[in-house]
Design a protein around this motif. Structure first.
Motif, PDB file in Angstrom:
ATOM      1  N   ASN A 124       0.816  -1.222   0.023  1.00 39.68           N
ATOM      2  CA  ASN A 124      -0.086  -0.043   0.068  1.00 39.68           C
ATOM      3  C   ASN A 124       0.903   1.283  -0.102  1.00 39.68           C
ATOM      4  N   LYS A 127       2.045   1.486  -3.621  1.00 39.36           N
ATOM      5  CA  LYS A 127       1.119   2.042  -4.411  1.00 39.36           C
ATOM      6  C   LYS A 127       0.975   3.567  -4.334  1.00 39.36           C
ATOM      7  N   GLU A 128       0.774   4.110  -3.165  1.00 41.91           N
ATOM      8  CA  GLU A 128       0.561   5.416  -2.718  1.00 41.91           C
ATOM      9  C   GLU A 128       1.793   6.465  -3.663  1.00 41.91           C
ATOM     10  N   ALA A 130       3.321   5.162  -6.105  1.00 44.90           N
ATOM     11  CA  ALA A 130       3.444   4.820  -7.557  1.00 44.90           C
ATOM     12  C   ALA A 130       4.871   4.068  -8.050  1.00 44.90           C
ATOM     13  N   GLU A 169      -3.951  -7.194 -10.309  1.00 44.94           N
ATOM     14  CA  GLU A 169      -4.455  -5.926  -9.706  1.00 44.94           C
ATOM     15  C   GLU A 169      -3.789  -4.763  -9.769  1.00 44.94           C
ATOM     16  N   LEU A 170      -2.360  -4.898  -9.564  1.00 47.17           N
ATOM     17  CA  LEU A 170      -1.770  -3.747  -9.335  1.00 47.17           C
ATOM     18  C   LEU A 170      -0.973  -3.207 -10.889  1.00 47.17           C
ATOM     19  N   ASP A 172      -0.164  -1.377 -13.963  1.00 46.87           N
ATOM     20  CA  ASP A 172      -0.123   0.030 -14.187  1.00 46.87           C
ATOM     21  C   ASP A 172       0.003   0.867 -13.069  1.00 46.87           C
ATOM     22  N   SER A 173       0.042   0.396 -11.683  1.00 43.67           N
ATOM     23  CA  SER A 173       0.199   1.079 -10.687  1.00 43.67           C
ATOM     24  C   SER A 173       1.454   1.567 -10.200  1.00 43.67           C
TER      25      SER A 173
END
Length: 264
Positions: A124, A127-128, A130, A169-170, A172-173
């Motif tokens: 997480n 992801k924040e 990127a 799920e991730l 392009d993150s």
């Protein structure tokens, strides 16, 4: 931002060798294992030889609460992990009806729960921002449910399935999730009894450095899952062309019901 790599199970085997390879590439490290003494020795060695910064945390991740505690401790220290290697794992080898239940529950906590918790919490953060990379260590047995490794092979099948779905799920993150699938490795995980089985005679353990090199490359610039070695790739594909009932008979013959606890 300089990369900071967290490696679990870093005091021996694959994790130990990966730590050395990553330090040689001038990456700062957060190393986690149960042995404070081994971690302290490794920290001193890597900092002296490669001029990197190394933080160490001795945690038993087979206790579920310790995975959350590890994350909180790392964050409290002001460290921002950009790469995560979920390498710590253990296994129990033997007839399921005779193997110790407590050890199997500890194995599930370490092989599955700790990996899920650390992937979610550090993932997480990545992801924040990127940006980030996660390497989960599965096994050849992720593809081959194996008698006498019943719970272990099930946990590693989980690791592979979990990693592939999270990777999707991730997409392009900015966060990449990859899976390393080694076969037998010459570490304390492998016992003398295991070496005497037909499975290990036909598929001999390789040096942990061989696996670590593949793992480091996959972590830093690879994508997807990687089975280490052609022989293991070939074995992993046998279920596609062999009937299930026959495949299980073959696997049962290859393995021997010796009860033994192992760590990697």
């Amino acid at each position: 931002m300089k990369d900071l790599v967290l490696v679990t199970g870093a005091s021996t085997g694959i994790g130990y060798e990966m730590a050395k390879l990553l330090a040689a590439q001038k990456l700062d490290l957060v190393l986690v294992a149960r042995s404070a003494q081994k971690l302290a020795e490794l920290k001193k060695e890597l900092e002296n030889e490669h001029g990197v910064q190394v933080w160490v945390f001795d945690q038993d991740l087979s206790k579920e609460a310790n995975s959350v505690l590890l994350y909180e401790t790392v964050k409290a220290a002001g460290l921002q992990v950009t790469m995560l290697v979920n390498n710590a794992g253990m296994g129990v080898y033997g007839d399921f009806m005779e193997t110790p239940l407590l050890e199997e529950l500890q194995m599930i906590n370490l092989n599955i729960s700790a990996l899920v918790i650390l992937t979610k919490l550090f993932g997480n953060d990545m992801k924040e921002n990127a940006y980030g990379r996660i390497l989960n260590v599965a096994s050849l047995l992720s593809f081959l449910p194996f008698p006498y490794y019943s719970v272990y092979s099930a946990t590693k099948a989980f690791v592979l399935a979990f990693s592939e779905t999270i990777a999707a799920e991730l997409e392009d993150s900015g966060v990449v999730v990859n899976t390393l699938c080694p076969g037998p490795v010459d570490t304390p995980f492998t016992t003398r009894e295991m070496l005497g089985t037909n499975a290990y005679k036909t598929n001999k353990p390789v040096s942990p450095m061989i696996v670590a090199k593949v793992g480091a490359d996959l972590l830093l610039k690879g994508k997807g899952k990687k089975i280490v070695g052609f022989n293991n790739w070939f074995i992993s594909n046998l279920p596609r062309v062999t009937p299930d009932f026959l495949m299980m008979k073959i696997k049962k013959k290859l393995a021997s019901p010796v009860i033994k606890k192992m760590y990697n």
